[in-house]
Enzyme design. Sequence first.
Site, mmCIF file in Angstrom:
data_model
loop_
_atom_site.group_PDB
_atom_site.id
_atom_site.type_symbol
_atom_site.label_atom_id
_atom_site.label_comp_id
_atom_site.label_asym_id
_atom_site.label_seq_id
_atom_site.Cartn_x
_atom_site.Cartn_y
_atom_site.Cartn_z
ATOM 1 N N ARG A 86 -26.052 95.668 89.277
ATOM 2 C CA ARG A 86 -24.655 96.588 89.051
ATOM 3 C C ARG A 86 -24.643 96.379 87.591
ATOM 4 N NH1 ARG A 86 -19.244 94.442 91.360
ATOM 5 N NH2 ARG A 86 -19.735 92.613 90.327
ATOM 6 N N ARG A 137 -16.237 101.094 61.862
ATOM 7 C CA ARG A 137 -15.379 101.811 63.140
ATOM 8 C C ARG A 137 -15.422 103.297 63.204
ATOM 9 N NH1 ARG A 137 -10.133 103.594 64.573
ATOM 10 N NH2 ARG A 137 -9.445 102.792 66.539
ATOM 11 N N LEU A 158 -14.227 99.304 91.863
ATOM 12 C CA LEU A 158 -15.517 98.806 91.615
ATOM 13 C C LEU A 158 -16.435 98.672 92.860
ATOM 14 C CD1 LEU A 158 -16.945 97.192 89.114
ATOM 15 C CD2 LEU A 158 -16.178 95.071 90.407
ATOM 16 N N HIS A 175 -14.840 106.480 66.577
ATOM 17 C CA HIS A 175 -14.483 106.391 68.446
ATOM 18 C C HIS A 175 -15.954 106.698 68.849
ATOM 19 C CE1 HIS A 175 -10.542 105.956 67.441
ATOM 20 N NE2 HIS A 175 -10.205 106.158 68.794
ATOM 21 N N GLU A 215 -7.797 98.797 95.321
ATOM 22 C CA GLU A 215 -8.321 97.528 95.455
ATOM 23 C C GLU A 215 -7.413 96.574 94.695
ATOM 24 O OE1 GLU A 215 -12.207 97.377 93.377
ATOM 25 O OE2 GLU A 215 -11.247 98.592 91.850
#
Length: 292
Positions: free
Chosen positions: A56, A104, A205, A106, A181
């Site tokens: 995962r 920085r 998930l 995006h 969930e």
Amino acid sequence: MKLSYPSKVYLNGEWLKPEAAKISVFDRGFLFGDGIYEVIPFYCGKLFLLKEHLERLRYSLKEVELKCDISDFEALILKAIDLAELNKDDGAIYIQVSRGMAPRTHYFPESYDATVLMYAYKTNLRGFQDQFKDVVVSNDLRWHRCDIKSVSLMANILANTEAKKGGFAENIMIRDGFFTEGSHSSLFFVKNDTVYTHPNGKFILPGITRNLLIKLCKDNDIEIVEKGLPVSALDEVTEVFITGTTTQITAIKNLHFPDKIVHFGDEIGKVTKRLQQLFSEEVKNQTGVDID
Ligand code: PDD
């Protein structure tokens, strides 16, 4: 359980005391939450479902195009348990990979050195069979890629903080009229002796414990349906439980809505109990540790 920091952490190739482990203020994990994580349980120092968790982790890295060589992670995980002197304890490994330091923007840069943090910590993994908890229902305000184990967890933490303030064990979420969930757990319902859980996809998930439970159901002739439960079908539900690496399988006694409380009996249901037993057997088979 009293919360504390681990004695040693792994950060980018070094094992350090937590106070000596530093990252840049320009780390994209810090600036943007541009990173992914994984939590892997161990019983008496023996890792449980390691391969599935690493798979995962690879999936999360791939989905966010985060380049990081994880070929030495298994060795690092074992070392983390050793250095924390947890070879005889129950606990979990926390792993976080962020996209490292960059000016920085995006968009993410083409080239970067991923920041890797890892540590082992002690946690209580016994007695889940006796827990019978109340949870609160909240709106699922998360993004549309809940299948990625992203460190950007603002919607989860806001909802779970409300749950904590109200004295609830967890919040379980509703999106478009369907239960998805928990803030940090997978969710199951039992209706007419059939187990229901939301299908994998973009809205939950793919819980490692969830996936194991589905297998245990299939192997033991327990009817399992991977279908979201509409809130309107709650009247027919007889048992609710949540699952997760540290939650294991925890039975739910009451669901708290803003205007009502839905009660699921004074004792843990028989399907939940059976699955708890099968889960304990699986832990015993894989780790040799008896958690009953
Ligand atoms: N949380 N769903 C969400 C949103 C989660 O964050 C988790 C786990 C789960 C259960 O997955 P698993 O069975 O693989 O632990 C489901 C971890 C433990 C955490 O955030 O600490």
